[in-house]
Write a protein that holds these residues in place. Structure first.
Motif, PDB file in Angstrom:
ATOM      1  N   ALA A 218       0.834  -1.176   0.018  1.00  0.00           N
ATOM      2  CA  ALA A 218       0.123  -0.027  -0.151  1.00  0.00           C
ATOM      3  C   ALA A 218       0.911   1.151  -0.100  1.00  0.00           C
ATOM      4  CB  ALA A 218      -0.961   0.117   1.125  1.00  0.00           C
ATOM      5  N   MET A 219       1.906   1.277   0.895  1.00  0.00           N
ATOM      6  CA  MET A 219       2.546   2.468   0.983  1.00  0.00           C
ATOM      7  C   MET A 219       3.677   2.569  -0.253  1.00  0.00           C
ATOM      8  SD  MET A 219       5.243   3.691   3.841  1.00  0.00           S
ATOM      9  CE  MET A 219       4.041   4.207   4.667  1.00  0.00           C
ATOM     10  N   GLU A 220       4.153   1.608  -0.679  1.00  0.00           N
ATOM     11  CA  GLU A 220       4.978   1.720  -1.832  1.00  0.00           C
ATOM     12  C   GLU A 220       4.152   2.275  -3.154  1.00  0.00           C
ATOM     13  OE1 GLU A 220       7.985  -1.057  -2.292  1.00  0.00           O
ATOM     14  OE2 GLU A 220       8.507  -1.150  -0.134  1.00  0.00           O
ATOM     15  N   LEU A 221       2.860   1.453  -3.319  1.00  0.00           N
ATOM     16  CA  LEU A 221       2.119   1.803  -4.510  1.00  0.00           C
ATOM     17  C   LEU A 221       1.854   3.401  -4.441  1.00  0.00           C
ATOM     18  CD1 LEU A 221       0.917   0.775  -7.065  1.00  0.00           C
ATOM     19  CD2 LEU A 221      -1.162   0.356  -5.559  1.00  0.00           C
ATOM     20  N   GLU A 222       1.499   3.742  -3.231  1.00  0.00           N
ATOM     21  CA  GLU A 222       1.222   5.214  -3.162  1.00  0.00           C
ATOM     22  C   GLU A 222       2.469   6.238  -3.524  1.00  0.00           C
ATOM     23  OE1 GLU A 222       0.281   6.935   0.595  1.00  0.00           O
ATOM     24  OE2 GLU A 222      -0.968   8.352  -0.030  1.00  0.00           O
ATOM     25  N   MET A 223       3.322   5.834  -3.205  1.00  0.00           N
ATOM     26  CA  MET A 223       4.724   6.593  -3.483  1.00  0.00           C
ATOM     27  C   MET A 223       4.847   6.385  -5.011  1.00  0.00           C
ATOM     28  SD  MET A 223       7.057   5.284  -0.379  1.00  0.00           S
ATOM     29  CE  MET A 223       8.566   6.037  -0.651  1.00  0.00           C
ATOM     30  N   VAL A 224       4.792   5.395  -5.510  1.00  0.00           N
ATOM     31  CA  VAL A 224       5.170   5.213  -6.946  1.00  0.00           C
ATOM     32  C   VAL A 224       3.906   6.003  -7.853  1.00  0.00           C
ATOM     33  CG1 VAL A 224       5.071   3.574  -9.016  1.00  0.00           C
ATOM     34  CG2 VAL A 224       6.252   2.899  -7.033  1.00  0.00           C
ATOM     35  N   MET A 226       2.209   8.425  -6.910  1.00  0.00           N
ATOM     36  CA  MET A 226       2.325  10.030  -6.843  1.00  0.00           C
ATOM     37  C   MET A 226       3.578  10.405  -7.256  1.00  0.00           C
ATOM     38  SD  MET A 226      -0.028  10.810  -4.717  1.00  0.00           S
ATOM     39  CE  MET A 226       0.335  12.571  -4.711  1.00  0.00           C
ATOM     40  N   ASP A 227       4.520   9.724  -7.531  1.00  0.00           N
ATOM     41  CA  ASP A 227       5.816   9.952  -8.489  1.00  0.00           C
ATOM     42  C   ASP A 227       5.323  10.121  -9.826  1.00  0.00           C
ATOM     43  OD1 ASP A 227       7.421  10.701  -6.410  1.00  0.00           O
ATOM     44  OD2 ASP A 227       8.935   9.438  -7.028  1.00  0.00           O
ATOM     45  N   TRP A 228       4.294   9.328 -10.140  1.00  0.00           N
ATOM     46  CA  TRP A 228       3.921   9.122 -11.723  1.00  0.00           C
ATOM     47  C   TRP A 228       2.847  10.593 -11.939  1.00  0.00           C
ATOM     48  CZ3 TRP A 228       0.918   3.833 -11.941  1.00  0.00           C
ATOM     49  CH2 TRP A 228       1.777   2.677 -12.274  1.00  0.00           C
ATOM     50  N   LEU A 229       2.145  10.959 -10.988  1.00  0.00           N
ATOM     51  CA  LEU A 229       1.364  12.123 -11.168  1.00  0.00           C
ATOM     52  C   LEU A 229       2.306  13.503 -11.168  1.00  0.00           C
ATOM     53  CD1 LEU A 229      -1.343  13.476 -11.247  1.00  0.00           C
ATOM     54  CD2 LEU A 229      -1.289  13.614  -8.833  1.00  0.00           C
ATOM     55  N   ALA A 230       3.211  13.374 -10.295  1.00  0.00           N
ATOM     56  CA  ALA A 230       4.386  14.333 -10.201  1.00  0.00           C
ATOM     57  C   ALA A 230       5.296  14.633 -11.627  1.00  0.00           C
ATOM     58  CB  ALA A 230       5.424  14.365  -9.210  1.00  0.00           C
ATOM     59  N   ASN A 231       5.471  13.465 -12.093  1.00  0.00           N
ATOM     60  CA  ASN A 231       5.999  13.629 -13.677  1.00  0.00           C
ATOM     61  C   ASN A 231       5.144  13.944 -14.518  1.00  0.00           C
ATOM     62  OD1 ASN A 231       8.917  12.666 -13.714  1.00  0.00           O
ATOM     63  ND2 ASN A 231       7.990  10.524 -12.890  1.00  0.00           N
ATOM     64  N   MET A 232       3.909  13.664 -14.586  1.00  0.00           N
ATOM     65  CA  MET A 232       3.204  14.142 -15.595  1.00  0.00           C
ATOM     66  C   MET A 232       2.839  15.667 -15.546  1.00  0.00           C
ATOM     67  SD  MET A 232       0.002  11.196 -14.899  1.00  0.00           S
ATOM     68  CE  MET A 232      -1.302  12.248 -15.996  1.00  0.00           C
ATOM     69  N   LEU A 233       3.222  15.948 -14.189  1.00  0.00           N
ATOM     70  CA  LEU A 233       2.862  17.606 -14.159  1.00  0.00           C
ATOM     71  C   LEU A 233       4.325  18.193 -14.353  1.00  0.00           C
ATOM     72  CD1 LEU A 233       0.436  17.614 -10.985  1.00  0.00           C
ATOM     73  CD2 LEU A 233      -0.123  18.503 -13.338  1.00  0.00           C
ATOM     74  N   LYS A 234       5.295  17.439 -14.349  1.00  0.00           N
ATOM     75  CA  LYS A 234       6.660  17.867 -14.377  1.00  0.00           C
ATOM     76  C   LYS A 234       7.097  18.860 -13.150  1.00  0.00           C
ATOM     77  CE  LYS A 234       7.008  17.734 -19.590  1.00  0.00           C
ATOM     78  NZ  LYS A 234       5.897  16.840 -19.868  1.00  0.00           N
ATOM     79  N   LEU A 235       6.767  18.233 -12.372  1.00  0.00           N
ATOM     80  CA  LEU A 235       7.181  18.988 -10.871  1.00  0.00           C
ATOM     81  C   LEU A 235       8.674  18.633 -10.699  1.00  0.00           C
ATOM     82  CD1 LEU A 235       4.073  18.198  -8.568  1.00  0.00           C
ATOM     83  CD2 LEU A 235       4.465  20.162  -9.975  1.00  0.00           C
ATOM     84  N   PRO A 236       9.152  19.754  -9.964  1.00  0.00           N
ATOM     85  CA  PRO A 236      10.578  19.481  -9.494  1.00  0.00           C
ATOM     86  C   PRO A 236      10.754  18.379  -8.848  1.00  0.00           C
ATOM     87  CG  PRO A 236      10.022  21.471  -8.703  1.00  0.00           C
ATOM     88  CD  PRO A 236       8.834  20.875  -9.363  1.00  0.00           C
ATOM     89  N   LYS A 237      12.209  17.670  -8.820  1.00  0.00           N
ATOM     90  CA  LYS A 237      12.465  16.470  -8.193  1.00  0.00           C
ATOM     91  C   LYS A 237      12.140  16.519  -6.534  1.00  0.00           C
ATOM     92  CE  LYS A 237      13.888  12.989 -10.558  1.00  0.00           C
ATOM     93  NZ  LYS A 237      13.372  11.862 -10.527  1.00  0.00           N
ATOM     94  N   SER A 238      12.142  17.927  -6.084  1.00  0.00           N
ATOM     95  CA  SER A 238      11.939  18.073  -4.825  1.00  0.00           C
ATOM     96  C   SER A 238      10.608  17.892  -4.115  1.00  0.00           C
ATOM     97  CB  SER A 238      12.312  19.655  -4.226  1.00  0.00           C
ATOM     98  OG  SER A 238      11.546  20.566  -5.144  1.00  0.00           O
ATOM     99  N   PHE A 239       9.603  17.513  -4.938  1.00  0.00           N
ATOM    100  CA  PHE A 239       8.155  17.128  -4.792  1.00  0.00           C
ATOM    101  C   PHE A 239       8.075  15.521  -4.919  1.00  0.00           C
ATOM    102  CE2 PHE A 239       7.574  21.491  -5.450  1.00  0.00           C
ATOM    103  CZ  PHE A 239       6.402  21.712  -4.597  1.00  0.00           C
ATOM    104  N   MET A 240       9.130  14.703  -5.525  1.00  0.00           N
ATOM    105  CA  MET A 240       9.062  13.474  -5.607  1.00  0.00           C
ATOM    106  C   MET A 240       9.812  12.490  -4.740  1.00  0.00           C
ATOM    107  SD  MET A 240       9.317  13.217  -9.539  1.00  0.00           S
ATOM    108  CE  MET A 240       9.085  14.560 -10.830  1.00  0.00           C
ATOM    109  N   PHE A 241       9.189  11.349  -4.396  1.00  0.00           N
ATOM    110  CA  PHE A 241       9.993  10.379  -3.592  1.00  0.00           C
ATOM    111  C   PHE A 241      11.246  10.012  -4.204  1.00  0.00           C
ATOM    112  CE2 PHE A 241       5.573   9.724  -1.997  1.00  0.00           C
ATOM    113  CZ  PHE A 241       5.620   9.725  -0.856  1.00  0.00           C
ATOM    114  N   SER A 242      11.169   9.965  -5.373  1.00  0.00           N
ATOM    115  CA  SER A 242      12.543   9.737  -6.202  1.00  0.00           C
ATOM    116  C   SER A 242      13.559  10.931  -6.355  1.00  0.00           C
ATOM    117  CB  SER A 242      12.459   9.458  -7.736  1.00  0.00           C
ATOM    118  OG  SER A 242      11.793  10.643  -8.128  1.00  0.00           O
TER     119      SER A 242
END
Ligand code: PLP
Length: 412
Positions: A218-224, A226-242
């Motif tokens: 559950a936790m890891e899926l949420e993290m992945v 959320m990073d997909w969404l951040a990538n779609m929005l082209k957010l900076p890395k400071s908004f991503m788990f990666s």
């Protein structure tokens, strides 16, 4: 499931018969566990109120203690979940077609469940096929339902078919059909056929994911995701788990905003001390969603310290950085402590867009947490032609959006 129509705080004591208590005790005996009657009630109450699990069999303080080491907590959850599931399965199988909670321990009747679940899918599909035929607004009078449901309904067991008939006869006429193609108020609700199927899976696993150990997937899926969404929005890395940040899913934007307020509040209180909470001051404007004021109250900000700055048509109803600077300066001058600014991309009333960069300049000078509320138009920013609205997003502390407003909507 145990039929439960009483609103919280409903107690098992009011629902339970001697039979229910007997079932619980037998279960405990079977697992060689000891539990006082009071704690049995607490466990059952918690389950019925949707709290899932709170029982700690090894300590005298039998309510869930957040300071426990995770492993003990994990065991606690495993045991108590087993207890609740077993009890539910007994009630499930005993309740079908039976006039009372009489009974033997029986396993969940999986074939009966399969039949009912298929019937429910048919019911859902039929509802959507017919949805246009319902009046969008219900035609009932206030209080209509009480006269249709007997006071004693929660004690009477009924067949699944009867319950579905009651839903058609008594519940559907009392609904506003938000998903009707004729519904043009507010925003679309959080619905899609993909969500239906996903919801079935979630309910099946019923995972509790408050830390990694209790459900790593559950936790890891949420993290992945959320990073997909951040990538779609082209957010900076400071908004991503990666990178160095990361997102969480909340039920609503209102909750997300409340979380950021609490983070900003606690950051400030660490420095100035809890006794100074009355000095905290926050900033938004007359175009901010009404949720902001409510969230501030929940976070303990005094109402007199919530600044809703005026906007004008001349500035397209966006928040003025110059005015913000003047007001913050004045507040600091009288000893207040500015902690939070909530700006918006796409206000609810006019879709006004605030200048992120200039606002962040002012806020950063005073150590103010900047939250960007992009609930409504954030989803559009995955399109290249709108992405520029988020160009300055690296300057803010947090942002929240409602993907359900635009993605995969109303496809049934
Ligand atoms: C700009 C804005 N902020 C906040 C909200 C509140 O969102 P939620 O209902 O998810 O709390 C909305 C929703 O309509 C909105 O448009």
């Amino acid at each position: 499931m145990l039929p439960l129509l009483c609103p919280p705080p409903c107690s098992v004591k009011t629902l339970a018969t001697q039979k229910l208590k007997k079932l619980g005790r037998q279960l405990l005996k079977e697992w060689k566990l000891s539990l006082t009657q009071g704690n049995l009630y607490k466990c059952l109450d918690a389950h019925l109120l949707g709290l899932k699990v709170i029982w700690v069999p090894t300590t005298s303080s039998s309510i869930y203690n957040p300071l426990q080491p995770p492993f003990e907590l994990y065991l606690t959850i495993a045991i108590a979940t087993r207890f609740c599931f077993k009890l539910m399965s007994i009630l499930d199988s005993n309740s079908i077609g039976s006039p009372s909670l009489d009974g033997e321990f029986k396993p969940l009747n999986s074939e009966e469940f399969r039949k009912q679940a298929h019937q429910m899918v048919d019911f859902i599909v039929d509802y959507y096929h017919n949805i246009e035929n319902y009046p969008v607004l219900s035609q009932v009078e206030p209080g209509y339902l009480r006269s249709l449901l007997s006071e004693m309904s929660s004690y009477l067991l009924e067949s699944f078919d009867d319950i579905v008939r009651d839903v058609e006869k008594d519940i559907i006429p009392g609904m506003t059909h938000w998903l009707s193609p004729n519904f043009f108020a507010f925003f679309p609700t959080t619905m899609s056929s993909v969500a239906f199927v996903g919801e079935m899976l979630c309910t099946t696993f019923n995972s509790i994911g408050f830390n990694w150990l209790v459900c790593p997937a559950a936790m890891e899926l949420e993290m992945v995701v959320m990073d997909w969404l951040a990538n779609m929005l082209k957010l900076p890395k400071s908004f991503m788990f990666s990178g160095t940040g990361g997102g969480v899913m909340q039920a609503t934007s209102s909750e997300a905003i409340l979380c950021t307020l609490i983070a900003a509040r606690d950051r400030a209180l660490k420095i100035i001390g809890v006794q100074n909470i009355a000095k905290l001051v926050v900033y938004a404007y007359d175009q901010a969603h009404s949720t902001y004021k409510k969230a501030c109250k929940l976070a303990g900000v005094l109402q007199c310290n919530i600044r809703l700055l005026p906007t004008t048509q001349a500035s397209n109803f966006s928040l003025s950085p110059t005015l913000l600077c003047t007001i913050i300066k004045a507040d600091v001058g009288v000893g207040l402590v500015p902690i939070h600014l909530c700006a918006t991309l796409g206000t609810t009333s006019t879709t006004a867009v605030d200048p992120i960069g200039p606002l962040a300049n002012v806020a950063n000078d005073y150590g103010v947490w900047v939250h960007m509320n992009v609930a409504y138009i954030g989803s559009a920013c995955i399109c290249l032609e709108f992405r520029h609205h988020l160009d300055e997003i690296k300057r803010v502390n947090s942002l929240s959006l409602n993907p359900h407003k635009w993605y995969l909507k109303q496809e049934l």
